[in-house]
Design an enzyme around this catalytic site. Structure first.
Site, PDB file in Angstrom:
ATOM      1  N   GLN A 149       0.772  -1.083  -0.132  1.00  0.00           N
ATOM      2  CA  GLN A 149      -0.083  -0.071   0.071  1.00  0.00           C
ATOM      3  C   GLN A 149       0.727   1.325  -0.087  1.00  0.00           C
ATOM      4  O   GLN A 149       0.592   2.130  -0.968  1.00  0.00           O
ATOM      5  CB  GLN A 149      -0.904   0.113   1.139  1.00  0.00           C
ATOM      6  CG  GLN A 149      -1.659   1.341   1.382  1.00  0.00           C
ATOM      7  CD  GLN A 149      -2.893   0.988   2.545  1.00  0.00           C
ATOM      8  OE1 GLN A 149      -3.993   0.321   2.522  1.00  0.00           O
ATOM      9  NE2 GLN A 149      -2.609   2.027   3.314  1.00  0.00           N
ATOM     10  N   THR A 150       1.765   1.355   1.019  1.00  0.00           N
ATOM     11  CA  THR A 150       2.330   2.693   1.319  1.00  0.00           C
ATOM     12  C   THR A 150       3.319   2.855  -0.133  1.00  0.00           C
ATOM     13  O   THR A 150       4.014   1.829  -0.524  1.00  0.00           O
ATOM     14  CB  THR A 150       3.291   2.636   2.474  1.00  0.00           C
ATOM     15  OG1 THR A 150       2.558   2.298   3.547  1.00  0.00           O
ATOM     16  CG2 THR A 150       4.208   3.898   2.515  1.00  0.00           C
ATOM     17  N   GLY A 191       6.766  -4.988   3.851  1.00  0.00           N
ATOM     18  CA  GLY A 191       7.695  -6.017   4.493  1.00  0.00           C
ATOM     19  C   GLY A 191       7.396  -7.495   3.611  1.00  0.00           C
ATOM     20  O   GLY A 191       6.201  -7.704   3.251  1.00  0.00           O
ATOM     21  N   GLN A 232      14.505   4.904  41.117  1.00  0.00           N
ATOM     22  CA  GLN A 232      14.365   3.705  40.227  1.00  0.00           C
ATOM     23  C   GLN A 232      12.975   3.140  40.413  1.00  0.00           C
ATOM     24  O   GLN A 232      12.242   2.914  39.305  1.00  0.00           O
ATOM     25  CB  GLN A 232      15.236   2.385  40.561  1.00  0.00           C
ATOM     26  CG  GLN A 232      15.499   1.451  39.553  1.00  0.00           C
ATOM     27  CD  GLN A 232      16.269   1.879  38.479  1.00  0.00           C
ATOM     28  OE1 GLN A 232      16.849   2.989  38.522  1.00  0.00           O
ATOM     29  NE2 GLN A 232      16.868   1.015  37.815  1.00  0.00           N
ATOM     30  N   ARG A 282      10.403   5.165  38.238  1.00  0.00           N
ATOM     31  CA  ARG A 282      10.246   5.066  36.944  1.00  0.00           C
ATOM     32  C   ARG A 282      10.113   3.625  36.097  1.00  0.00           C
ATOM     33  O   ARG A 282       9.409   3.495  35.139  1.00  0.00           O
ATOM     34  CB  ARG A 282      11.917   5.303  36.320  1.00  0.00           C
ATOM     35  CG  ARG A 282      12.332   6.911  36.568  1.00  0.00           C
ATOM     36  CD  ARG A 282      13.861   7.289  36.628  1.00  0.00           C
ATOM     37  NE  ARG A 282      14.451   6.985  35.354  1.00  0.00           N
ATOM     38  CZ  ARG A 282      15.724   6.573  35.149  1.00  0.00           C
ATOM     39  NH1 ARG A 282      16.505   6.428  36.427  1.00  0.00           N
ATOM     40  NH2 ARG A 282      16.092   6.271  33.914  1.00  0.00           N
ATOM     41  N   GLU A 306       0.769   0.942  10.037  1.00  0.00           N
ATOM     42  CA  GLU A 306      -0.615   0.814  10.205  1.00  0.00           C
ATOM     43  C   GLU A 306      -1.091   1.971  10.784  1.00  0.00           C
ATOM     44  O   GLU A 306      -2.172   2.034  11.475  1.00  0.00           O
ATOM     45  CB  GLU A 306      -0.930  -0.449  11.070  1.00  0.00           C
ATOM     46  CG  GLU A 306      -0.508  -1.713  10.671  1.00  0.00           C
ATOM     47  CD  GLU A 306      -0.922  -2.025   9.273  1.00  0.00           C
ATOM     48  OE1 GLU A 306      -2.163  -1.583   8.858  1.00  0.00           O
ATOM     49  OE2 GLU A 306      -0.310  -2.790   8.439  1.00  0.00           O
ATOM     50  N   ASP A 317      -0.018   6.413  11.157  1.00  0.00           N
ATOM     51  CA  ASP A 317       1.073   7.167  12.130  1.00  0.00           C
ATOM     52  C   ASP A 317       0.115   7.898  13.245  1.00  0.00           C
ATOM     53  O   ASP A 317      -0.919   7.887  13.463  1.00  0.00           O
ATOM     54  CB  ASP A 317       1.557   8.418  11.188  1.00  0.00           C
ATOM     55  CG  ASP A 317       2.006   9.476  12.238  1.00  0.00           C
ATOM     56  OD1 ASP A 317       3.341   9.494  12.210  1.00  0.00           O
ATOM     57  OD2 ASP A 317       1.425  10.398  12.829  1.00  0.00           O
TER      58      ASP A 317
END
Length: 649
Positions: free
Chosen positions: A122-123, A162, A315, A318, A409, A411
């Site tokens: 497609q792209t 791909g 730690q 996060r 699929e 952006d």
């Protein structure tokens, strides 16, 4: 060998049944048993060795990938692992969703049996997100009953699919359908690219690989391709005719099957992307958590051991929200599987009432989960300090492999703006009597949500799911309503949409995060067996929700639902929750049930034996095959001996 004791001690701290949590993570006992069996088969098979991937040349990496794929297909047949098949992305789902019955009967058996290998073209070089701008043409020739596929410009070259570069024999090509000089928009066509005898490109077809991509190893095992057509002819019946068709006379017709059926394919693909997000995120979190237990820095008293890195609050603050996010994404992914089944049944019954909501939901979840996961993998690399930058940590390659998900699929920013359009339409219809349903049902209570005040007086009040849910609903509703009001200030809606795009995208994120929170709550309302399992999931839910609240505190306070003081109480509760996650951290990542082979990380080893293995891996590098480096005599020695010949200018 001291590190070997770390994980064993940590596992004994677990306050829940790890084996039962593995089943919860897998979705069912059967899914757990199948995935466990396959993972161990792969890990024990030397053909699937992958520790040298980042050191291979592009050609060797690609050939090694082909060898593994062929071996995997052989093992699937030998072991009769039903339900597993190879396909380059969207080729099979698109034929199932857009082909008519005859086309499905012809092409799907060949694709399932690997008699043909298909890709989804497609792209193009010049167009990605704007599908309606594609330039490749498919012109019908009524004299021969054929379509002529052509690439009229350089930018019409198919670019990125791909499997296209070197492997695929066929492609599902998206091109502008032209009959009798009239352009009918973009449609799909099955085109054979290569001979099934010698794999050479067929006449009129130019095809190849687009070149190296980001990272070592990583996605460079995939042959993303470039494809050009020079008036290539295909039979008329190779246009996908499930929703529209061209007759023998060249007349374009919509079929009796509604065009909305293509949404089923979209939902299938996006729910798989969300599931992949939880898998990639959980891999990174598993590596970072295990290494954070092994690593010690500072804090030594009277010659005793230094402090485990995982015990530092910086730690934990996060790492633990990322651990909670992995579970949250897993559960919303399960719900998306249900949604796919539901929307498929509705489409077959010609019920299209939920399609706008389904499109917005899947678009938003794809965007939010993939962006969060890409950021989280990089954060996990940082959480592992300098060693996280080594290829042997597994994190650099994991990041390079995963980050394209933010673009393919759809952006992620473009998808958020699609969600925002749906939200603006929903707000505009609130006074019409049309009641919002499903994931947008809260909008029906927007008047209340814009005025509600959170009933939090103590930190522990934030542990009530209904309190958290209302805060997220109020934030999402307010952000959408304000965007809608601001849009009304523009004489032209599209100009307003362009000017307010950033605010609209943020409103879309708030809506999607609400969906994830609500689906986590629904999971907790189910009957969850196993000692302490539900309790750990409740803790993870609170960590996920309150960490989002802390991150987006400005939005929540601006909604009027909570005060700055209540926001501070949420943060206080969050710190307490980290202390509850801490003794269970290793067991919670063990529940992912990942083999060392699958993780591909020295830092994330199950046994915690990190430092000897890091040292061992270093000596495997090709640079260490010789003591004196190649180039010493040509370049280093002349400098050391001052034997450099300097040209006289």
């Amino acid at each position: 060998m001291e590190a070997l004791d770390y994980h064993a001690k940590e596992r004994r701290k677990a306050e829940f049944d790890v084996e039962e949590m593995k089943i919860v993570w897998a979705g069912s006992r059967q899914a757990y048993e199948i995935s466990d069996r396959v993972a161990r088969l792969v890990a024990s098979d030397p053909v699937f060795r992958k520790d040298n991937r980042t050191m291979l040349s592009r050609k060797d990496l690609f050939k090694d990938t082909l060898r593994k794929a062929a071996h995997a297909w052989k093992r699937i047949i030998e072991l009769r692992l039903s339900g597993l098949f190879f396909s380059c992305g969207m080729f099979i789902p698109a034929i199932k969703g857009q082909g008519n019955e005859e086309q499905q009967q012809k092409w799907l058996p060949m694709a399932y049996k690997m008699q043909i290998i298909g890709c989804y073209a497609q792209t193009e070089l010049g167009h990605g997100s704007n599908v309606q701008g594609l330039e490749t043409t498919a012109t019908f020739d009524p004299e021969t009953d054929e379509f002529v596929i052509h690439s009229p410009t350089l930018t019409s070259s198919k670019w990125w699919p791909g499997g296209l570069g070197k492997v695929s024999t066929h492609a599902l090509v998206y091109a502008r359908l032209i009959t009798d000089g009239q352009d009918h928009g973009v449609h799909g066509f099955i085109v054979q690219l290569r001979s099934l005898d010698d794999h050479l490109p067929l006449p009129g077809i130019t095809v190849g690989d687009i070149g190296m991509k980001f990272g070592s190893g990583a996605y460079n095992s995939m042959d993303n391709g470039v494809l050009r057509f020079d008036h290539v002819r295909i039979p008329r019946d190779q246009m996908l005719m499930g929703v529209s068709q061209v007759t023998r006379e060249g007349k374009f017709m919509q079929s009796d099957v509604p065009r909305q059926l293509v949404y089923g394919t979209m939902v299938y693909v996006r729910q798989k992307i969300v599931a992949d997000a939880s898998s990639a995120l959980s891999r990174a979190v598993c590596i970072a958590t295990r290494y954070s237990v092994v690593r010690r820095q500072f804090g030594s008293h009277n010659g005793g051991p230094e402090t485990q890195v995982i015990d530092y609050k910086t730690q934990q603050s996060r790492l633990f929200p990322l651990l909670a996010s992995a579970y949250a994404f897993r559960f919303v992914g399960e719900w998306l599987k249900w949604l796919y089944t539901d929307v498929t049944q509705r489409l077959q019954a010609s019920d299209f009432s939920t399609l706008p909501e389904v499109h917005a939901c899947t678009a938003g979840l794809k965007s939010v989960t993939t962006s969060a996961t890409a950021d989280a993998i990089e954060e996990c690399r940082k959480l592992c300090g300098g060693h996280g930058y080594l290829s042997s940590s597994g994190l650099p390659e994991l990041f390079a492999v995963y980050v394209p998900a933010c673009t393919y699929e759809g952006d992620n920013v473009v998808l958020l703006l699609q969600v925002a359009r749906f939200l603006m339409k929903t707000v505009s219809q609130l006074g019409s009597g049309k009641k919002p349903v499903g994931t947008i049902a809260y909008m029906g209570r927007s008047e209340h949500l814009l005025q509600c005040r959170c009933e939090v007086e103590r930190a522990e009040d934030w542990l009530k799911p209904n309190v958290i849910l209302e805060a997220f609903e109020a934030r999402a509703a307010r952000m959408s309503v304000i965007c809608a009001k601001n849009l009304n200030n523009f004489p032209n809606q599209e100009e307003g949409f362009a000017q307010l795009a950033t605010d609209l995208a943020e409103a879309a994120v708030a809506h999607v995060q609400l969906i994830i929170v609500s689906k986590f709550i629904e999971k907790l309302q189910q009957d969850i067996p196993g000692k302490g399992v539900k309790r750990q999931l409740e803790i993870l839910f609170n960590v996920y929700a309150l960490s989002l609240l802390h991150k987006h505190l400005g939005d929540f306070v601006a909604s009027g639902c909570i005060t700055p003081k209540q926001g501070a109480l949420a943060n206080e509760q969050l710190r307490l929750l980290y202390s509850q996650v801490r003794p269970n951290a290793i067991a919670l990542v063990d529940a992912f049930n990942y083999t060392d082979h699958y993780l591909g990380s020295v830092l994330g080893r199950y046994d915690g034996n990190v430092y000897p293995k890091l040292y061992e891996e270093a000596w495997k590098d090709p640079l260490n095959e010789t003591v004196v480096p190649d180039g010493y005599h040509e370049y280093i020695r002349p400098i050391l001996k001052q034997h450099i010949r300097v040209a006289r200018l």
